[in-house]
Design an enzyme around this catalytic site. Sequence first.
Site, short mmCIF file in Angstrom:
data_model
loop_
_atom_site.label_atom_id
_atom_site.label_comp_id
_atom_site.label_asym_id
_atom_site.label_seq_id
_atom_site.Cartn_x
_atom_site.Cartn_y
_atom_site.Cartn_z
N ARG A 11 -3.21 5.31 1.25
CA ARG A 11 -4.35 4.48 0.87
C ARG A 11 -4.96 3.76 2.07
NH1 ARG A 11 -4.23 3.93 -4.68
NH2 ARG A 11 -6.35 3.33 -4.41
N ARG A 34 -9.16 -0.96 0.37
CA ARG A 34 -9.64 -2.33 0.25
C ARG A 34 -9.05 -3.34 1.22
NH1 ARG A 34 -8.81 -3.31 -5.91
NH2 ARG A 34 -6.96 -2.14 -5.32
N ARG A 58 -18.35 -1.97 -0.16
CA ARG A 58 -18.21 -2.08 -1.62
C ARG A 58 -19.11 -3.16 -2.22
NH1 ARG A 58 -17.09 -1.71 -5.52
NH2 ARG A 58 -15.01 -1.95 -6.36
N ASP A 110 -10.49 10.08 -5.18
CA ASP A 110 -9.43 9.55 -6.03
C ASP A 110 -8.67 10.71 -6.65
OD1 ASP A 110 -8.30 7.00 -7.24
OD2 ASP A 110 -8.58 8.25 -9.01
N TYR A 131 -2.82 9.65 -16.91
CA TYR A 131 -4.08 8.93 -17.18
C TYR A 131 -4.82 9.56 -18.35
CZ TYR A 131 -3.30 6.30 -12.92
OH TYR A 131 -2.77 5.47 -11.97
O1 CP3 Z 1 -5.89 6.69 1.42
C1 CP3 Z 1 -6.87 6.52 0.70
O2 CP3 Z 1 -7.29 5.40 0.37
C2 CP3 Z 1 -7.59 7.74 0.23
C3 CP3 Z 1 -8.19 7.65 -1.06
C4 CP3 Z 1 -7.36 7.46 -2.33
C5 CP3 Z 1 -7.82 6.66 -3.41
N1 CP3 Z 1 -6.99 6.83 -4.46
C6 CP3 Z 1 -9.04 5.81 -3.39
C7 CP3 Z 1 -9.17 4.71 -4.35
C8 CP3 Z 1 -6.17 8.06 -2.74
C9 CP3 Z 1 -5.24 8.96 -1.95
C10 CP3 Z 1 -5.95 7.66 -4.08
C11 CP3 Z 1 -4.82 8.15 -4.87
C12 CP3 Z 1 -4.54 7.54 -6.17
N2 CP3 Z 1 -5.40 6.97 -7.07
C13 CP3 Z 1 -3.25 7.55 -6.75
C14 CP3 Z 1 -2.02 8.14 -6.13
C15 CP3 Z 1 -1.43 7.27 -5.09
C16 CP3 Z 1 -0.92 5.96 -5.59
O3 CP3 Z 1 -1.45 4.94 -5.17
O4 CP3 Z 1 0.01 6.01 -6.37
C17 CP3 Z 1 -3.35 6.93 -8.00
C18 CP3 Z 1 -2.21 6.69 -8.98
C19 CP3 Z 1 -4.72 6.57 -8.20
C20 CP3 Z 1 -5.30 5.94 -9.39
C21 CP3 Z 1 -6.12 4.75 -9.04
N3 CP3 Z 1 -7.39 4.81 -8.53
C22 CP3 Z 1 -5.77 3.37 -9.21
C23 CP3 Z 1 -4.48 2.88 -9.77
C24 CP3 Z 1 -6.88 2.61 -8.75
C25 CP3 Z 1 -7.11 1.11 -8.80
C26 CP3 Z 1 -6.31 0.25 -8.02
C27 CP3 Z 1 -6.00 0.67 -6.62
O5 CP3 Z 1 -4.85 1.07 -6.42
O6 CP3 Z 1 -6.85 0.65 -5.74
C28 CP3 Z 1 -7.86 3.53 -8.30
C29 CP3 Z 1 -9.16 3.21 -7.70
C30 CP3 Z 1 -9.25 3.53 -6.25
N4 CP3 Z 1 -8.94 4.74 -5.70
C31 CP3 Z 1 -9.70 2.67 -5.22
C32 CP3 Z 1 -9.67 3.41 -4.03
C33 CP3 Z 1 -10.08 2.96 -2.66
C34 CP3 Z 1 -10.16 1.25 -5.41
C35 CP3 Z 1 -11.60 1.22 -5.73
C36 CP3 Z 1 -12.21 -0.07 -5.32
O7 CP3 Z 1 -12.13 -1.03 -6.10
O8 CP3 Z 1 -12.80 -0.11 -4.22
#
Ligand code: CP3
Length: 351
Positions: free
Chosen positions: A23, A27, A36, A72, A147
């Site tokens: 990640r 953020r 954002r 995502d 999900y």
């Molecule tokens: O490294 C990176 O940031 C690359 C992009 C990436 C995102 N999601 C962007 C994102 C990756 C690799 C993911 C994977 C992801 N998403 C997983 C697997 C890895 C893990 O963390 O377990 C899962 C379970 C998700 C599901 C998901 N998407 C959640 C739980 C959330 C919300 C809370 C959070 O963890 O950020 C998201 C939204 C999301 N995906 C954001 C980002 C940058 C946040 C969006 C925002 O509010 O800007």
Amino acid sequence: MNDLLLRTLRGQDTERRPLWIMRQAGRYLPEYRALRERFSFEELCARPDLAAEVTLMPINRFPLDAAIVFADIMSPISALGINVEFAPGPVINKPLRSKAAVQALSIPTQDEIAPTVLETVRLVKKELSGRVPVLGFTGGPWTLAAYLVQGRGVRDFPALRALAIDKPRVLTELLERLTALSSSYLKGQVESGVDAVQIFETWSGVLSVSDWSLLVKPHLENLLENVGQLGVPCILFMQNATHLLAEMTTLSADGFSVDWRVDMAELRQSLGPQKILQGNLDPAILLAGPESTSRAARRLLQDIPPVGHIVNLGHGILPQTPMESVEALIGVVHSEVQECSRTSASAGEEV
Ligand code: CP3
């Protein structure tokens, strides 16, 4: 190109351990938060120019050893005809819980799966011009199903586990479709230029060893077999799954990414020197600041030998993480090579 990550995944020696951060494009970065303010997460994902910009943010700020494409795990899901919203995690308004709902899912062609992500990969590849490898990714079939069936991220996913017990054939059909989706999606990513891929099977740990082995493992095996044909290395990540480690590490992934609950020294000991391991600092340690981060990072490097180790966190970096902690982690990983080369330099002087 900085190919530390790729060489490590091929089992080759490197001058130091590679480091990237799960990640890392997110953020905790002030520049991401600023973007954002102007665009929603969905807008960022829908615009390859912006998604590429976000992918490069951590690479432009820190000397990390890989870029992970900004998308995502739910990005390919709309190709099934399912609408996904983010609040902030993924939300599905009509969770899938019946045979009819699973059979009504579209079966997309490769071109129909997340074309904007593939365009992002192409832009990132061009802009990086070989500086670091690009990592693609997909969600594991069970984590995507979590999900889709539960409707949103909920502790321990009870509706998903209920479906697994009550209607195992419905779940199996769903997992088969998601495995096919992820296989085509990763093929598209490789054709667009990613150098390695990671499968995020984040929620595997909610199952017992026997249920996971019976219900989920065969699908992961199929997915890994399909990825194996693509010619790029693949890392498998599972979270909160210490009880599944023995089973997980029999799978044909090139690297195994584990969370901070796992004792790396013990795991290395039990697996032997050949398997590639990734991880596993507790992301919460970075919140405690640079000194605590440096100490924990040094301990990690002492715990397992450099060969076959990719340094990473045990799960995604937390939004409140100070930049100084990231710098401290990088400093420790980079100073290992200086120590090694100092040792060899002084050894050279003595000769
Ligand atoms: O490294 C990176 O940031 C690359 C992009 C990436 C995102 N999601 C962007 C994102 C990756 C690799 C993911 C994977 C992801 N998403 C997983 C697997 C890895 C893990 O963390 O377990 C899962 C379970 C998700 C599901 C998901 N998407 C959640 C739980 C959330 C919300 C809370 C959070 O963890 O950020 C998201 C939204 C999301 N995906 C954001 C980002 C940058 C946040 C969006 C925002 O509010 O800007």
